[in-house]
Design a protein around this motif. Sequence first.
Motif, PDB file in Angstrom:
ATOM      1  N   PHE A 103       0.870  -1.024   0.028  1.00  0.00           N
ATOM      2  CA  PHE A 103      -0.022  -0.110   0.083  1.00  0.00           C
ATOM      3  C   PHE A 103       0.743   1.330   0.064  1.00  0.00           C
ATOM      4  O   PHE A 103       0.869   2.090  -0.722  1.00  0.00           O
ATOM      5  CB  PHE A 103      -0.848   0.081   1.282  1.00  0.00           C
ATOM      6  N   VAL A 104       1.884   1.222   0.773  1.00  0.00           N
ATOM      7  CA  VAL A 104       2.629   2.396   0.897  1.00  0.00           C
ATOM      8  C   VAL A 104       3.455   2.740  -0.401  1.00  0.00           C
ATOM      9  O   VAL A 104       3.818   3.856  -0.672  1.00  0.00           O
ATOM     10  CB  VAL A 104       3.731   2.415   2.253  1.00  0.00           C
ATOM     11  N   GLY A 110       2.470   7.657  -6.499  1.00  0.00           N
ATOM     12  CA  GLY A 110       1.578   8.612  -6.762  1.00  0.00           C
ATOM     13  C   GLY A 110       0.017   7.997  -6.810  1.00  0.00           C
ATOM     14  O   GLY A 110      -0.862   8.851  -7.403  1.00  0.00           O
ATOM     15  N   ALA A 111      -0.220   6.972  -6.608  1.00  0.00           N
ATOM     16  CA  ALA A 111      -1.708   6.628  -6.293  1.00  0.00           C
ATOM     17  C   ALA A 111      -2.576   7.208  -5.155  1.00  0.00           C
ATOM     18  O   ALA A 111      -1.646   7.732  -4.264  1.00  0.00           O
ATOM     19  CB  ALA A 111      -1.435   4.893  -6.128  1.00  0.00           C
ATOM     20  N   GLU A 112      -3.594   7.494  -5.647  1.00  0.00           N
ATOM     21  CA  GLU A 112      -4.304   8.437  -4.749  1.00  0.00           C
ATOM     22  C   GLU A 112      -5.460   7.584  -3.825  1.00  0.00           C
ATOM     23  O   GLU A 112      -5.836   7.977  -2.932  1.00  0.00           O
ATOM     24  CB  GLU A 112      -5.205   9.445  -5.433  1.00  0.00           C
ATOM     25  N   SER A 163      -4.515   8.956  -0.306  1.00  0.00           N
ATOM     26  CA  SER A 163      -4.024  10.291  -0.056  1.00  0.00           C
ATOM     27  C   SER A 163      -5.120  11.092   0.771  1.00  0.00           C
ATOM     28  O   SER A 163      -6.257  11.326   0.414  1.00  0.00           O
ATOM     29  CB  SER A 163      -3.617  11.130  -1.262  1.00  0.00           C
ATOM     30  N   ARG A 164      -4.812  11.517   1.944  1.00  0.00           N
ATOM     31  CA  ARG A 164      -5.716  12.099   2.619  1.00  0.00           C
ATOM     32  C   ARG A 164      -6.288  13.398   2.164  1.00  0.00           C
ATOM     33  O   ARG A 164      -7.585  13.651   2.247  1.00  0.00           O
ATOM     34  CB  ARG A 164      -5.083  12.656   4.101  1.00  0.00           C
ATOM     35  N   ALA A 165      -5.700  14.308   1.300  1.00  0.00           N
ATOM     36  CA  ALA A 165      -6.114  15.290   0.899  1.00  0.00           C
ATOM     37  C   ALA A 165      -7.070  15.080  -0.562  1.00  0.00           C
ATOM     38  O   ALA A 165      -8.090  15.619  -0.731  1.00  0.00           O
ATOM     39  CB  ALA A 165      -4.889  16.183   0.399  1.00  0.00           C
ATOM     40  N   ALA A 166      -6.480  13.955  -1.071  1.00  0.00           N
ATOM     41  CA  ALA A 166      -7.495  13.803  -2.342  1.00  0.00           C
ATOM     42  C   ALA A 166      -8.777  13.424  -1.671  1.00  0.00           C
ATOM     43  O   ALA A 166     -10.052  13.601  -2.332  1.00  0.00           O
ATOM     44  CB  ALA A 166      -6.890  12.614  -3.054  1.00  0.00           C
ATOM     45  N   ILE A 167      -8.988  12.502  -0.808  1.00  0.00           N
ATOM     46  CA  ILE A 167     -10.218  11.863  -0.158  1.00  0.00           C
ATOM     47  C   ILE A 167     -11.097  13.064   0.587  1.00  0.00           C
ATOM     48  O   ILE A 167     -12.253  12.902   0.227  1.00  0.00           O
ATOM     49  CB  ILE A 167     -10.042  10.670   0.600  1.00  0.00           C
ATOM     50  N   LEU A 168     -10.347  13.732   1.108  1.00  0.00           N
ATOM     51  CA  LEU A 168     -11.062  14.822   1.728  1.00  0.00           C
ATOM     52  C   LEU A 168     -11.777  15.856   0.713  1.00  0.00           C
ATOM     53  O   LEU A 168     -12.873  16.165   0.800  1.00  0.00           O
ATOM     54  CB  LEU A 168     -10.187  15.746   2.536  1.00  0.00           C
ATOM     55  N   ARG A 195      -5.531   2.150  -7.652  1.00  0.00           N
ATOM     56  CA  ARG A 195      -4.712   0.907  -7.810  1.00  0.00           C
ATOM     57  C   ARG A 195      -5.160  -0.007  -7.044  1.00  0.00           C
ATOM     58  O   ARG A 195      -6.095   0.337  -5.765  1.00  0.00           O
ATOM     59  CB  ARG A 195      -3.501   1.317  -7.630  1.00  0.00           C
ATOM     60  N   GLU A 196      -4.901  -1.294  -7.167  1.00  0.00           N
ATOM     61  CA  GLU A 196      -5.283  -2.454  -6.319  1.00  0.00           C
ATOM     62  C   GLU A 196      -4.112  -3.303  -6.063  1.00  0.00           C
ATOM     63  O   GLU A 196      -3.303  -3.663  -6.715  1.00  0.00           O
ATOM     64  CB  GLU A 196      -6.397  -3.309  -7.111  1.00  0.00           C
ATOM     65  N   VAL A 197      -4.170  -3.674  -4.766  1.00  0.00           N
ATOM     66  CA  VAL A 197      -2.968  -4.782  -4.409  1.00  0.00           C
ATOM     67  C   VAL A 197      -3.565  -5.968  -3.609  1.00  0.00           C
ATOM     68  O   VAL A 197      -4.634  -5.735  -3.064  1.00  0.00           O
ATOM     69  CB  VAL A 197      -1.889  -4.078  -3.616  1.00  0.00           C
ATOM     70  N   PRO A 198      -2.818  -7.115  -3.827  1.00  0.00           N
ATOM     71  CA  PRO A 198      -3.707  -8.300  -2.998  1.00  0.00           C
ATOM     72  C   PRO A 198      -3.481  -8.107  -1.562  1.00  0.00           C
ATOM     73  O   PRO A 198      -2.152  -7.465  -1.322  1.00  0.00           O
ATOM     74  CB  PRO A 198      -2.675  -9.451  -3.539  1.00  0.00           C
ATOM     75  N   THR A 199      -4.432  -8.501  -0.948  1.00  0.00           N
ATOM     76  CA  THR A 199      -4.179  -8.542   0.538  1.00  0.00           C
ATOM     77  C   THR A 199      -4.943  -9.671   0.867  1.00  0.00           C
ATOM     78  O   THR A 199      -5.812 -10.363   0.553  1.00  0.00           O
ATOM     79  CB  THR A 199      -4.793  -7.295   1.226  1.00  0.00           C
ATOM     80  N   THR A 200      -4.787 -10.058   2.378  1.00  0.00           N
ATOM     81  CA  THR A 200      -5.188 -11.388   2.881  1.00  0.00           C
ATOM     82  C   THR A 200      -6.348 -10.962   3.746  1.00  0.00           C
ATOM     83  O   THR A 200      -6.578  -9.878   4.258  1.00  0.00           O
ATOM     84  CB  THR A 200      -4.278 -12.123   3.725  1.00  0.00           C
ATOM     85  N   LEU A 201      -7.136 -12.125   4.081  1.00  0.00           N
ATOM     86  CA  LEU A 201      -8.379 -11.788   5.112  1.00  0.00           C
ATOM     87  C   LEU A 201      -8.194 -12.822   6.009  1.00  0.00           C
ATOM     88  O   LEU A 201      -8.435 -14.007   5.686  1.00  0.00           O
ATOM     89  CB  LEU A 201      -9.664 -11.686   4.348  1.00  0.00           C
TER      90      LEU A 201
END
Length: 399
Positions: A103-104, A110-112, A163-168, A195-201
Amino acid sequence: MADEFELTILMPCLNEAETLGACIGKAHSFLDRTGIAGEIVIADNGSTDGSRELAESLGARVVIVPERGYGAALAGGIQAARGRFVIMGDADDSYDFANLDAFVAQLRAGAELVMGNRFRGGIAPGAMPWHHRYIGNPLLSAVGRLFFHTPIGDFHCGLRGFSRAAILALNLRTSGMEFASEMVVKATLAQLDLREVPTTLAKDGRSRKPHLRSIRDGWRHLRFLLLFSPRWLFLYPGIALLAMGLLVGAILLPGPARFGRVSFDVHTFLVAALCIIVGLQSISFAVIGRRFASRYGFIPRSSSYDRLLEALTLERILLVATALMLIGIVALLWGVAEWAERDFGHLNPSSTMRPVILAMTALVSGFQLMMSGFMSSMINIPIYERRLAETARPDDTTP
């Protein structure tokens, strides 16, 4: 102060004392391992089980959010975050806060908005009910991709970074579980870098039932997707109904039609008229809904749609409505003339009902089109601009 840190790890919380400690511990281990300047924020939504005290004792910052709801808690946490980036996730120990590297990396690139995809990363046995895994999530995600052309494959993954600014700037409004859908939809419409990244649940560590209610919250997500897409809610069904009604009506207007052993007469002609009326009203709702949503910031403005609205002036709509009503009056006179030819006696329903149905359809369609035109124009009254002009006007009492 915003941007005091590079990263805020945000967890909404409502009585999560059983699992909160493990989540905060994993988040601390991630920040320590990577050396990222960050903070852990717990957006508490009214916990009574000691979650707040536990979070503070473990070094997290607690933000009290009085308004109830998953979306309200997250919105309050995002507003209070001090990080340039925010990674949010549920505090039930189902997401691995110790492994947020992907994610980081995408956020730094540059992903928002970076969404986790549990179907690509892996879902542990018992972590997701079968009806969520094979029906609810795939269906709602497919609807979201169809309606909004978003690239996201797992619409409702609770682990996501942004990005906090983009979502606000998106001005998210919902307070419930549909907040997750609103974020993706508005980010897509605003053309943010998604963008999308694999994550576990993993299976959550709580002994109590989850706050999620499958049918109620699933409906809230679907309702939101429909309300944010007037095209699919109103326009496309309206066009289909109108086209079907016009086609069938044109075939049956001269008289009965027979296809094989099946005969279609005035009753089918009446159904076609109903399709025309409902279809036209649905298209009108699409225009009004889109104008309202774009004017008040629910949906971003569209240049192509704005050009269409400019062409659909009230005067042009009234002209079409008047023409339809005149057609209705002529058709009604036609029906009366047919009756007069029979000395106002017994009538053949198959032949006489046709002009009457045509007359009623044209009159009703013209009337509803006229009312829709006035309603659309009322929405377009520039109240806000007038208010701005009045505020900018100098005070008369000022010397």
